[in-house]
Design a protein around this motif. Structure first.
Motif, PDB file in Angstrom:
ATOM      1  N   GLY A  83       0.801  -1.211   0.000  1.00  0.00           N
ATOM      2  CA  GLY A  83       0.000   0.000   0.000  1.00  0.00           C
ATOM      3  C   GLY A  83       0.836   1.264   0.000  1.00  0.00           C
ATOM      4  O   GLY A  83       0.432   2.290  -0.555  1.00  0.00           O
ATOM      5  N   PHE A  84       2.016   1.197   0.613  1.00  0.00           N
ATOM      6  CA  PHE A  84       2.898   2.360   0.685  1.00  0.00           C
ATOM      7  C   PHE A  84       3.537   2.651  -0.671  1.00  0.00           C
ATOM      8  O   PHE A  84       3.546   3.797  -1.141  1.00  0.00           O
ATOM      9  N   PHE A  85       4.072   1.609  -1.320  1.00  0.00           N
ATOM     10  CA  PHE A  85       4.887   1.824  -2.511  1.00  0.00           C
ATOM     11  C   PHE A  85       4.116   1.734  -3.829  1.00  0.00           C
ATOM     12  O   PHE A  85       4.541   2.340  -4.820  1.00  0.00           O
ATOM     13  N   ALA A  86       3.021   0.964  -3.886  1.00  0.00           N
ATOM     14  CA  ALA A  86       2.326   0.778  -5.167  1.00  0.00           C
ATOM     15  C   ALA A  86       1.852   2.090  -5.781  1.00  0.00           C
ATOM     16  O   ALA A  86       2.080   2.333  -6.974  1.00  0.00           O
ATOM     17  N   PRO A  87       1.196   2.988  -5.021  1.00  0.00           N
ATOM     18  CA  PRO A  87       0.787   4.261  -5.638  1.00  0.00           C
ATOM     19  C   PRO A  87       1.950   5.198  -5.924  1.00  0.00           C
ATOM     20  O   PRO A  87       1.812   6.115  -6.726  1.00  0.00           O
ATOM     21  N   VAL A  88       3.084   4.985  -5.274  1.00  0.00           N
ATOM     22  CA  VAL A  88       4.282   5.766  -5.588  1.00  0.00           C
ATOM     23  C   VAL A  88       4.815   5.368  -6.961  1.00  0.00           C
ATOM     24  O   VAL A  88       5.317   6.205  -7.717  1.00  0.00           O
ATOM     25  N   ARG A  89       4.666   4.110  -7.296  1.00  0.00           N
ATOM     26  CA  ARG A  89       5.196   3.596  -8.580  1.00  0.00           C
ATOM     27  C   ARG A  89       4.176   3.671  -9.707  1.00  0.00           C
ATOM     28  O   ARG A  89       4.522   3.982 -10.851  1.00  0.00           O
ATOM     29  N   LEU A 105      -6.757  -3.044  -3.779  1.00  0.00           N
ATOM     30  CA  LEU A 105      -5.534  -3.836  -3.938  1.00  0.00           C
ATOM     31  C   LEU A 105      -5.248  -4.647  -2.687  1.00  0.00           C
ATOM     32  O   LEU A 105      -4.965  -5.862  -2.752  1.00  0.00           O
ATOM     33  N   GLY A 106      -5.294  -3.997  -1.511  1.00  0.00           N
ATOM     34  CA  GLY A 106      -5.039  -4.712  -0.259  1.00  0.00           C
ATOM     35  C   GLY A 106      -6.056  -5.798   0.010  1.00  0.00           C
ATOM     36  O   GLY A 106      -5.709  -6.912   0.408  1.00  0.00           O
ATOM     37  N   ALA A 107      -7.339  -5.487  -0.230  1.00  0.00           N
ATOM     38  CA  ALA A 107      -8.387  -6.474   0.015  1.00  0.00           C
ATOM     39  C   ALA A 107      -8.283  -7.645  -0.958  1.00  0.00           C
ATOM     40  O   ALA A 107      -8.455  -8.811  -0.561  1.00  0.00           O
ATOM     41  N   GLY A 108      -7.991  -7.355  -2.218  1.00  0.00           N
ATOM     42  CA  GLY A 108      -7.881  -8.422  -3.209  1.00  0.00           C
ATOM     43  C   GLY A 108      -6.718  -9.362  -2.922  1.00  0.00           C
ATOM     44  O   GLY A 108      -6.863 -10.595  -2.996  1.00  0.00           O
ATOM     45  N   ALA A 164      -2.996  -1.600   4.363  1.00  0.00           N
ATOM     46  CA  ALA A 164      -2.550  -1.084   3.070  1.00  0.00           C
ATOM     47  C   ALA A 164      -2.964   0.366   2.883  1.00  0.00           C
ATOM     48  O   ALA A 164      -2.180   1.196   2.400  1.00  0.00           O
ATOM     49  N   VAL A 165      -4.189   0.697   3.280  1.00  0.00           N
ATOM     50  CA  VAL A 165      -4.676   2.071   3.130  1.00  0.00           C
ATOM     51  C   VAL A 165      -3.912   3.031   4.035  1.00  0.00           C
ATOM     52  O   VAL A 165      -3.505   4.124   3.610  1.00  0.00           O
ATOM     53  N   LEU A 166      -3.701   2.659   5.283  1.00  0.00           N
ATOM     54  CA  LEU A 166      -2.975   3.529   6.216  1.00  0.00           C
ATOM     55  C   LEU A 166      -1.555   3.795   5.719  1.00  0.00           C
ATOM     56  O   LEU A 166      -1.056   4.928   5.784  1.00  0.00           O
ATOM     57  N   ALA A 167      -0.891   2.750   5.229  1.00  0.00           N
ATOM     58  CA  ALA A 167       0.456   2.935   4.698  1.00  0.00           C
ATOM     59  C   ALA A 167       0.431   3.790   3.431  1.00  0.00           C
ATOM     60  O   ALA A 167       1.321   4.622   3.214  1.00  0.00           O
ATOM     61  N   GLY A 168      -0.601   3.592   2.606  1.00  0.00           N
ATOM     62  CA  GLY A 168      -0.725   4.405   1.407  1.00  0.00           C
ATOM     63  C   GLY A 168      -0.916   5.873   1.730  1.00  0.00           C
ATOM     64  O   GLY A 168      -0.335   6.745   1.077  1.00  0.00           O
ATOM     65  N   LEU A 169      -1.704   6.167   2.738  1.00  0.00           N
ATOM     66  CA  LEU A 169      -1.899   7.561   3.143  1.00  0.00           C
ATOM     67  C   LEU A 169      -0.592   8.174   3.638  1.00  0.00           C
ATOM     68  O   LEU A 169      -0.347   9.375   3.441  1.00  0.00           O
ATOM     69  N   ALA A 170       0.257   7.356   4.250  1.00  0.00           N
ATOM     70  CA  ALA A 170       1.545   7.861   4.725  1.00  0.00           C
ATOM     71  C   ALA A 170       2.455   8.252   3.562  1.00  0.00           C
ATOM     72  O   ALA A 170       3.302   9.135   3.703  1.00  0.00           O
ATOM     73  N   SER A 171       2.308   7.589   2.419  1.00  0.00           N
ATOM     74  CA  SER A 171       3.160   7.897   1.261  1.00  0.00           C
ATOM     75  C   SER A 171       2.474   8.821   0.261  1.00  0.00           C
ATOM     76  O   SER A 171       3.012   9.062  -0.826  1.00  0.00           O
ATOM     77  N   ARG A 172       1.338   9.372   0.598  1.00  0.00           N
ATOM     78  CA  ARG A 172       0.549  10.144  -0.373  1.00  0.00           C
ATOM     79  C   ARG A 172       1.302  11.319  -0.993  1.00  0.00           C
ATOM     80  O   ARG A 172       1.099  11.623  -2.176  1.00  0.00           O
ATOM     81  N   PRO A 173       2.175  12.028  -0.274  1.00  0.00           N
ATOM     82  CA  PRO A 173       2.906  13.130  -0.925  1.00  0.00           C
ATOM     83  C   PRO A 173       3.756  12.696  -2.101  1.00  0.00           C
ATOM     84  O   PRO A 173       4.132  13.534  -2.925  1.00  0.00           O
TER      85      PRO A 173
END
Length: 225
Positions: free
Chosen positions: A150-156, A169-172, A202-211
């Motif tokens: 969740g952290f890296f996928a939206p970064v890439r 993605l996390g749920a699937g 996954a969502v919480l980690a994704g929010l941490a990498s949102r910038p």
């Protein structure tokens, strides 16, 4: 979201390395907490007792730590290979790709380690029923299973750079793991609560990498004559 092209080269490089720095900081924090169990697993690995070393949570964490230099080397190599084509984004993309694999594979390994008893597959489909029995350690572990993804996928990948898509993605991925546990008869409970907590992590980690999420390309529209 800031555009990398508007930043000077040192600033772009620093901004690209920040996600990896946060991930390394999180790993160091885990190592501090896990240092005693890791020291317990080290003698088994040094003695070549690979079944006990690689088949226990402590041994898997230890092997993850040992593989860290290799993961960083792979990220460095990928960044150099795509430096001309990707420019300032080469490091960010490479670290994100390696981070997704390096941070997720050990947890998948742990979830597929067989339990201690030979029991038929069990399924729990009532939401929140198993959550109260997980305890802080169980909830924390489930939050971390797909945290790196969740952290890296939206970064890439720009296609994944929205909260609903990170959640899906996390749920699937979690649903695939729970199904595998059932099909492979690993003496584990395939629980809907595991899916919920994995997706939340996954969502919480994704929010941490949102910038640092990768922005979708802006379509260029031509002017009509």
């Amino acid at each position: 979201m800031l555009d990398d092209t508007a930043l000077p080269t040192p600033a772009r490089r620093t901004r690209a390395l920040l996600p990896a720095g946060l991930a390394v900081l999180a790993l160091v924090s885990v190592l501090i907490v896990m240092r005693r169990p890791l020291m317990m697993a080290a003698p088994m690995c040094r003695a070549g007792m690979w079944e006990r070393c690689l088949g226990t949570f402590n041994g898997i964490v230890l092997m993850t730590v040992v593989a860290l230099p290799l993961a960083l080397l792979v990220a460095w190599g990928l960044a150099r290979l795509r430096r001309r084509s990707a420019g300032a984004a080469a490091w960010r993309w490479s670290l994100a790709e390696v981070g997704m694999v390096y941070g997720t594979l050990p947890f998948l390994w742990m979830t597929l380690v067989p339990g201690g008893e030979d029991q038929p597959p069990r399924v729990s489909l009532v939401p929140l029923r198993d959550l109260v029995t997980m305890g802080p350690l169980g909830i924390g572990g489930n939050l971390l299973v797909f945290a790196s993804l969740g952290f890296f996928a939206p970064v890439r990948f720009a296609a994944l750079a929205t909260v609903p898509r990170v959640l899906a993605l996390g749920a699937g991925c979690s649903l695939l793991v729970e199904t595998s546990q059932y099909v492979l008869r690993l003496d584990r409970v395939s629980s809907v609560d595991d899916v919920l907590v994995n997706a939340a992590g996954a969502v919480l980690a994704g929010l941490a990498s949102r910038p640092w999420w990768r922005a979708a390309p802006v379509p260029v529209t031509g002017r009509s004559a």
